[in-house]
Scaffold this motif. Structure first.
Motif, PDB file in Angstrom:
ATOM      1  N   ASN A  12     108.421  58.196 -19.762  1.00 13.95           N
ATOM      2  CA  ASN A  12     109.372  57.492 -18.891  1.00 13.95           C
ATOM      3  C   ASN A  12     110.772  58.099 -18.867  1.00 13.95           C
ATOM      4  O   ASN A  12     111.732  57.456 -18.461  1.00 13.95           O
ATOM      5  CB  ASN A  12     109.456  56.004 -19.247  1.00 13.95           C
ATOM      6  CG  ASN A  12     108.267  55.246 -18.725  1.00 13.95           C
ATOM      7  OD1 ASN A  12     108.230  54.860 -17.564  1.00 13.95           O
ATOM      8  ND2 ASN A  12     107.254  55.084 -19.569  1.00 13.95           N
ATOM      9  N   LYS A  15     110.316  62.583 -15.858  1.00 15.72           N
ATOM     10  CA  LYS A  15     109.674  63.884 -15.592  1.00 15.72           C
ATOM     11  C   LYS A  15     109.053  63.902 -14.192  1.00 15.72           C
ATOM     12  O   LYS A  15     109.255  64.826 -13.425  1.00 15.72           O
ATOM     13  CB  LYS A  15     108.560  64.159 -16.629  1.00 15.72           C
ATOM     14  CG  LYS A  15     109.019  64.125 -18.064  1.00 15.72           C
ATOM     15  CD  LYS A  15     107.903  64.421 -19.016  1.00 15.72           C
ATOM     16  CE  LYS A  15     106.845  63.320 -19.091  1.00 15.72           C
ATOM     17  NZ  LYS A  15     107.313  62.057 -19.651  1.00 15.72           N
ATOM     18  N   LYS A 182     119.347  60.240 -11.314  1.00 15.78           N
ATOM     19  CA  LYS A 182     118.256  61.086 -10.820  1.00 15.78           C
ATOM     20  C   LYS A 182     118.825  62.286 -10.061  1.00 15.78           C
ATOM     21  O   LYS A 182     118.324  63.403 -10.187  1.00 15.78           O
ATOM     22  CB  LYS A 182     117.326  60.277  -9.907  1.00 15.78           C
ATOM     23  CG  LYS A 182     116.555  59.186 -10.638  1.00 15.78           C
ATOM     24  CD  LYS A 182     115.715  58.363  -9.670  1.00 15.78           C
ATOM     25  CE  LYS A 182     115.054  57.199 -10.376  1.00 15.78           C
ATOM     26  NZ  LYS A 182     114.296  56.310  -9.518  1.00 15.78           N
TER      27      LYS A 182
END
Ligand SMILES: Nc1ncnc2c1ncn2[C@@H]1O[C@H](COP(=O)(O)OP(=O)(O)O)[C@@H](O)[C@H]1O
Ligand SMILES: NC(=O)c1ccc[n+]([C@@H]2O[C@H](COP(=O)(O)O)[C@@H](O)[C@H]2O)c1
Length: 753
Positions: A12, A15, A182
């Motif tokens: 988590n 990846k 992100k």
């Protein structure tokens, strides 16, 4: 030029999220997900702590994973195509030398397996702190849900251990902070890859990668030339597409031999079959009850009579042939008049099921082997192939009437799926990976099939009679196994007495035979009266294991391993129509024999993990004979298939009761296979699997009327709880489905109770 990037890190950590974004922007980029190489749950060791040891290297088939990477290294173009990765158009035109190919390998245990470590050109590792990891993990749904305490008891301790080992190996790893956004992480990595590739003088197509490369005039000239070639290519493609889209209209408009051209499409690939004759009668007739059909035909004039008697003939003809052979009057495939089989587009494609977003598929090891396997079924069938080189044949796949459940082969589902498309697949489906937002991304791999049903030798058991098992496509001789007479609830003798139409004394000419057209017309007195039903909750039949209860569990991996879309003309769906495997619109009088149905096909494997046989509810003499599929139906519903709207779970496609024929298709090592559909002994013993490959008749949901979108596939076994089980909470599998029109991506299949 080949460049292999590792994206490792804690569970988590992000990846997959990062990988999916990179794949979108990097040219000619394939992905291998380590999660796809998890062994099946029953092969995962249970530790002293009571947890299944998912987070250790032995839980993964690393050998298969490394072989897959090697497959990419050997031929990235072939690999990309066979996994549905879109290659930049210039790949077709450029020298192999000049091409850039990138492989991203993503997983939580990448750097703890030496043979894999050696392949990476660049290693990234994402980490996040304990609290964040635990928080993210708690919202994640794996194929096998985390039992309480798994994170603290197993996942996190194993992560710390592996990380320490990895650090001690002095690998050159670039660490990434998974707490960053992100975007930040993506930009950092993307920039880094750009820089590295630029330094190494990798050449990218300007359109596919936003890197500004220094280019001289000669490069511009070459670009111009490439553009011209591209425009030409696009023109050809559009032309082909227009031809195809008007194909059906043209076919309808034509008379004569074209009427007998059967076309169908599998994952975007169009196949066709030309015959010179037709025995087709539309499904709308098939659906009518036999009684109504006969009465009406007899009352009508001679022309109709002729038709009726011909149709009756179809229904009543004694089917003495081997169940594997197809009645020549019913299938164009077995007729001598079948002349041409060709692949219109010249080559076959990978089933998108093998390449699409199934992070938990596990058939990879066999994939490449199977992809090369040439079909060897039914040598008696005479086909002529032409079209592009490398096209292989698969009689079962040529029509919607392919094998029925009584005609199952024992190969694994990946074989079946790969055989649909095999050689030189074109780039087709986009690839999905992100299980959370169902975005289409990069390549997902087919899985390790080496662990599936490899124990067919266990099937061969001592038996008084040996017959060629029609369920075994490879023509192996399988003994028909009957349990000792003492173990029968109803003995063969009893069954004979109360049931004159017992399968072992099968006079199909008799009016009492279920396969007779008169069967429903005559009063039941001449036939077997229905005896009192057995207690509703107990199975009925040749009971061998009778202590305890059965426990059916559908295999989520199996379903997502080989699902695909197939477009088949009504012409080829006669049996299916008869078995009500099509949605309502297929039975409309306006439906013509050349109209297509869109079938969402998927395989199914059900295990009996209980301690007693799973037996049909009906006693054997009440089983219904299905002449089209040449097998008995021994219970009302064994399995239901539904396609649901995600938010409301409303059915979007009319589901149907799966056609079935209960049997021990395979068993765990050391377990004897006792029920064989072809021997008319239906049941599922403990430790055995009842398997339905994706290419058999009715193994689908008819989604002709369903628009592209995201859905849930729901597969339920023993849906009405007719047979008592020790646990009903594991009877339902749900999968995320992304249907794009030509393709379907099935992933995240899980037991949902
Ligand atoms: N940088 C990030 N910040 C916050 N949440 C993230 C970030 N990266 C991923 N996530 C979320 O964490 C969860 C796990 O991400 P995923 O990419 O599947 O992890 P992995 O593949 O490493 O197990 C998902 O819900 C995802 O949206
Ligand atoms: N994919 C599966 O079949 C499966 C099953 C059980 C647990 N898991 C978990 O998957 C994790 C690794 O995957 P991620 O890195 O994507 O989280 C492991 O921590 C493991 O516990 C996966």
């Amino acid at each position: 030029m080949k460049y292999i990037i590792g994206i490792g890190g804690v569970t988590n950590g992000g990846k997959t999220t990062l990988t999916n974004r990179l794949v979108k922007l990097l040219p000619n980029c394939c992905v291998i997900h380590q999660d796809d190489f998890f062994k099946p749950p029953d092969q995962i060791e249970v530790g002293a702590d009571g947890f299944r040891q998912w987070d250790v290297i032995t839980a993964l088939d690393m050998e298969a994973m490394v072989n897959t990477v090697k497959g990419w290294i050997e031929n990235p173009v072939k690999f990309a195509r066979s996994h549905g990765v879109r290659l930049s158009p210039t790949v077709e035109l450029e020298d192999q030398e000049k091409q850039t190919h990138i492989l991203i390998v993503e997983g939580f245990l990448l750097y703890n397996y030496k043979p894999l470590v050696e392949v990476f050109d660049k290693c990234y590792y994402i980490s996040i702190p304990y609290e964040e990891c635990k928080r993210r993990r708690s919202t994640r749904q794996y194929t096998v849900p985390d039992p309480p305490g798994l994170f603290d008891g197993h996942v996190w301790p194993m992560y710390l251990k592996h990380r320490k080992e990895m650090e001690e190996c002095c690998l050159n790893i670039e660490y990434l902070d998974g707490l960053k956004s992100k975007d930040e992480i993506f930009n950092q990595v993307f920039q880094d890859i750009q820089n590295t590739l630029s330094k190494q003088n990798f050449k990218y197509s300007r359109s596919s990668l936003p890197i500004s490369l220094q280019e001289d005039t000669s490069q511009w000239n070459s670009l111009l030339f490439t553009m011209i070639k591209l425009i030409f290519l696009i023109f050809i493609l559009i032309h082909t597409w227009v031809d195809f889209s008007t194909g059906q209209r043209q076919l309808r408009a034509r008379a004569g031999p074209w009427r007998h051209k059967v076309q169908w499409e599998s994952n975007g690939q169009v196949y066709s079959l030309l015959t010179t004759g037709s025995q087709y009668h539309p499904a709308v007739q098939s659906r009518r009850g036999t009684q109504f059909f006969l009465t009406k035909q007899r009352a009508l004039g001679s022309a109709r009579m002729q038709n009726a008697s011909r149709a009756s003939d179809l229904e009543s003809r004694p089917r003495r042939q081997h169940p594997n052979s197809v009645d020549s009057s019913l299938s164009p495939l077995s007729r001598g008049s079948v002349t041409v089989l060709r692949s219109d587009a010249g080559s076959r494609r990978m089933a998108n099921s093998l390449i699409s977003g199934n992070r938990n598929q596990r058939y990879l090891a066999s994939f490449r082997r199977e992809a090369l396997a040439v079909n060897t079924t039914d040598p008696s069938t005479n086909y002529v192939l032409h079209g592009a080189s490398g096209v292989q044949t698969l009689p079962q796949e040529y029509s919607g009437n392919d094998g029925s459940r009584g005609q199952r082969s024992h190969e694994d589902p990946v074989t079946a799926a790969v055989r649909v498309q095999t050689s030189s697949p074109q780039d087709n489906a986009e690839i999905t990976t992100d299980h959370s937002d169902m975005e289409t991304q990069g390549v997902n791999l087919p899985l390790n099939g080496s662990k599936t049903e490899s124990n067919t030798e266990d099937v061969a058991q001592p038996s008084p009679s040996v017959e060629r098992d029609a369920t075994v496509g490879d023509a192996t001789v399988v003994p028909t196994v009957f349990p000792p007479a003492a173990s029968y609830n109803i003995t063969e003798e009893d069954a004979q007495q109360i049931n004159p139409e017992n399968t072992t004394n099968d006079n199909s000419q008799s009016k009492d035979h279920r396969n007779s057209v008169f069967h429903n017309v005559y009063p039941p007195s001449g036939r077997m009266r229905s005896p009192a039903l057995p207690p509703p909750a107990s199975g009925y039949g040749t009971r061998y294991f009778h202590n305890g209860l059965p426990d059916l569990i559908p295999d989520p991996y199996y379903i997502q391993a080989a699902s695909y879309i197939q477009r088949v003309q009504m012409y080829a769906l006669r049996c299916a129509a008869e078995e009500n495997c099509l949605s309502r619109s297929a039975y409309s009088p306006s439906v013509r024999d050349l109209d297509y149905r869109v079938l969402f096909r998927f395989p199914q494997r059900v295990k009996n993990q209980g301690t007693a046989d799973f037996l049909p509810v009906k006693p054997r003499h009440e089983w219904e004979w299905h002449s089209c599929h040449q097998h008995y139906h021994s219970m009302e519903a064994f399995s239901n298939y539904d396609l649901l709207e995600i938010s409301t779970e409303r059915k979007v496609a009319e589901g149907h009761k799966a056609s079935f024929c209960l049997e021990d298709t395979n068993c765990d090592p050391g377990v004897r296979r006792r029920y064989a559909c072809t021997a008319h002994t239906q049941g599922l013993g403990p430790g055995c699997y009842d398997i339905y490959h994706a290419n058999i008749d009715c193994q689908w949901i008819d989604i002709t009327d369903v628009p592209p979108g995201n859905y849930i596939l729901k597969v339920t076994v023993n849906p009405t709880f007719q047979v008592e089980e020790s646990d009903y909470s594991n009877n339902v599998v749900r999968c995320d489905v992304r249907y794009t029109g030509p393709y379907v991506h099935v992933r995240n299949c899980r037991i949902t109770g």
